[in-house]
Design a protein around this motif. Structure first.
Motif, short mmCIF file in Angstrom:
data_model
loop_
_atom_site.label_atom_id
_atom_site.label_comp_id
_atom_site.label_asym_id
_atom_site.label_seq_id
_atom_site.Cartn_x
_atom_site.Cartn_y
_atom_site.Cartn_z
N SER A 98 -3.51 3.77 0.33
CA SER A 98 -2.67 4.04 1.43
C SER A 98 -3.28 5.26 2.28
O SER A 98 -3.98 5.99 1.50
N GLY A 112 -7.22 3.12 -6.17
CA GLY A 112 -5.95 2.08 -5.73
C GLY A 112 -5.95 0.98 -6.24
O GLY A 112 -6.95 0.65 -7.13
N LEU A 171 0.81 -1.20 -0.19
CA LEU A 171 0.13 -0.03 -0.05
C LEU A 171 0.84 1.18 0.06
O LEU A 171 0.49 2.13 -0.73
#
Length: 160
Positions: free
Chosen positions: A115, A109, A57
């Motif tokens: 993140s 993402g 991440l």
């Protein structure tokens, strides 16, 4: 002219997603300059530990953050984000240039999401529902919704 950038982790693999994206990008071209910016995804081991997932991440998030200008308005697509209707998205997108933004970034993402750093940078976290979409399909849904927003703002019958 307004710029829309869709920042995503990974590449599109299926031709049918690519075909849908090409169609919506063509439709959007009459309203706005739209660009899809892909950043490299990290290989995720099958039995990744939570620390592996966090590292993945962070790496993907850093690549996304590097593509975002401090002057951009950023929408992060996140399952925990604010549920947004097509009409609300249209109103937001109509307001942003008036507020001085020339670039709107939508960030999607990878398979693990976004993140915390990306979420903190976002001006708004939005969600198209509490379902989880494959990130490739999320791109298509997002492009259609951005196109729909322009059609709503134009008063077109496309949005019924």
């Amino acid at each position: 002219m307004l710029n829309i950038r869709i920042l995503v982790v990974g590449k599109i693999k299926e031709k049918y997603f690519t075909a849908a994206l090409v169609e919506y990008l063509k439709r959007l071209s009459r309203f706005v300059r739209t660009e899809i910016v892909e950043v490299k995804d990290e290989a995720t081991p099958e039995k990744a530990s939570s620390s592996d997932n966090e590292r993945i991440l962070q790496n993907e998030g850093q690549r996304l953050i590097e593509k975002i200008d401090h002057r951009d308005f950023v929408f992060a697509l996140a399952i925990e984000g604010k549920l947004i209707s097509s009409e609300n998205l249209a109103a937001e997108m109509n307001r942003l240039p008036i507020d001085g933004y020339s670039t709107i970034d939508f960030v999607i993402g990878g398979s693990l999401g976004l993140s915390n750093e990306v979420k903190k940078r976002a001006n708004a976290k939005i969600s198209f529902g509490r379902i989880t979409l494959p990130h490739q399909l999320a791109r298509v849904v997002l492009c259609e919704q951005v196109y729909r927003a322009f059609m709503i703002n134009e008063g077109s019958p496309y949005h019924k």
